[in-house]
Scaffold this motif. Structure first.
Motif, PDB file in Angstrom:
ATOM      1  N   ARG A  42      -4.840  -0.527 -17.875  1.00 55.44           N
ATOM      2  CA  ARG A  42      -5.493  -0.227 -16.599  1.00 55.44           C
ATOM      3  C   ARG A  42      -4.938   1.073 -16.051  1.00 55.44           C
ATOM      4  O   ARG A  42      -3.759   1.370 -16.202  1.00 55.44           O
ATOM      5  CB  ARG A  42      -5.225  -1.367 -15.609  1.00 55.44           C
ATOM      6  N   GLY A  43      -5.806   1.844 -15.383  1.00 54.52           N
ATOM      7  CA  GLY A  43      -5.391   3.053 -14.682  1.00 54.52           C
ATOM      8  C   GLY A  43      -5.904   3.026 -13.261  1.00 54.52           C
ATOM      9  O   GLY A  43      -6.911   2.374 -12.970  1.00 54.52           O
ATOM     10  N   MET A  44      -5.214   3.718 -12.377  1.00 50.62           N
ATOM     11  CA  MET A  44      -5.599   3.773 -10.966  1.00 50.62           C
ATOM     12  C   MET A  44      -5.131   5.088 -10.372  1.00 50.62           C
ATOM     13  O   MET A  44      -3.981   5.482 -10.557  1.00 50.62           O
ATOM     14  CB  MET A  44      -4.939   2.621 -10.201  1.00 50.62           C
ATOM     15  N   THR A  45      -6.020   5.783  -9.668  1.00 48.56           N
ATOM     16  CA  THR A  45      -5.630   6.990  -8.948  1.00 48.56           C
ATOM     17  C   THR A  45      -4.795   6.584  -7.739  1.00 48.56           C
ATOM     18  O   THR A  45      -5.139   5.641  -7.029  1.00 48.56           O
ATOM     19  CB  THR A  45      -6.874   7.768  -8.488  1.00 48.56           C
ATOM     20  N   ALA A  46      -3.701   7.304  -7.522  1.00 46.75           N
ATOM     21  CA  ALA A  46      -2.823   7.010  -6.381  1.00 46.75           C
ATOM     22  C   ALA A  46      -2.201   8.296  -5.866  1.00 46.75           C
ATOM     23  O   ALA A  46      -1.821   9.161  -6.659  1.00 46.75           O
ATOM     24  CB  ALA A  46      -1.723   6.035  -6.795  1.00 46.75           C
ATOM     25  N   ASN A  47      -2.124   8.424  -4.547  1.00 45.61           N
ATOM     26  CA  ASN A  47      -1.374   9.540  -3.987  1.00 45.61           C
ATOM     27  C   ASN A  47      -0.131   9.044  -3.256  1.00 45.61           C
ATOM     28  O   ASN A  47       0.631   9.835  -2.742  1.00 45.61           O
ATOM     29  CB  ASN A  47      -2.244  10.437  -3.094  1.00 45.61           C
ATOM     30  N   SER A  48       0.078   7.733  -3.250  1.00 47.08           N
ATOM     31  CA  SER A  48       1.297   7.165  -2.663  1.00 47.08           C
ATOM     32  C   SER A  48       2.343   7.061  -3.760  1.00 47.08           C
ATOM     33  O   SER A  48       2.555   6.003  -4.365  1.00 47.08           O
ATOM     34  CB  SER A  48       1.011   5.791  -2.057  1.00 47.08           C
TER      35      SER A  48
END
Length: 181
Positions: A42-48
């Motif tokens: 699984r992948g997920m965009t995150a800026n935190s």
């Protein structure tokens, strides 16, 4: 002492999620893709994302409890973070799209490399890769803070970052000619 000549700041109601999102969005951040491996990667965009400690080497990511990635991270022993570079907005948008395929199929649309230390895909061309063992998890309201202890780190020198500010992806302007960093 000088008098304020700019418009005064506007108050934000603490109970107003959209107002808080706007206010939080004034802080420019980098953009990452967090990944887990295994039978159903699984992948997920995150800026935190932030560095936390050099000794031991730790990083932190914040993941919403409603996200599919939250369930995957809760069960995972390792995870990886790819810090996206300039020109990778399409990668960020892909991993932010909730309609992307589940499992390994979501990686068919991007170039990636197999992780060597964390068994999680790494985004090719990223500014940096961090492979981590999950170290701690902390409840944080509607999110969980995951701390990862670095297993490996690598960077692409001179790769400019992709950044996020006020709800938009941006790239840094090149420094003026003749000026050093």
């Amino acid at each position: 002492m000088t008098t304020l000549t700019a418009a005064p700041p506007q108050g934000v109601a603490i109970g107003d999620p959209s107002g808080l999102r706007r206010a939080f969005g004034t802080f420019t951040t980098g953009v990452t893709v967090v990944t887990v491996g295994g039978a159903s990667p699984r992948g997920m965009t995150a800026n935190s994302f932030t560095s936390v400690s050099l000794d031991p080497p730790l990083i932190l990511i914040s993941v919403g409890k409603e996200a599919v990635m939250h369930r995957r991270l809760a069960d995972a022993a390792t995870f990886s973070v790819s810090v996206l570079g300039a020109g990778q907005e399409s990668v960020a948008r892909h991993f932010a799209d909730r309609s992307r395929p589940m499992g390994a199929g979501q990686f068919d649309a991007v170039e990636w490399l197999p992780g060597r230390s964390a068994d999680a895909p790494l985004i090719a061309g990223a500014s940096a890769h961090f492979e981590c063992a999950k170290w701690r998890a902390y409840d944080a309201g509607d999110h969980t803070l995951y701390l990862g202890r670095l297993l490996s780190a690598e960077e692409l020198p001179d790769r400019e970052p992709l950044v996020f500010h006020r709800g938009s992806f941006r790239e840094l302007a090149a420094p003026p000619q003749g000026r050093t960093r």
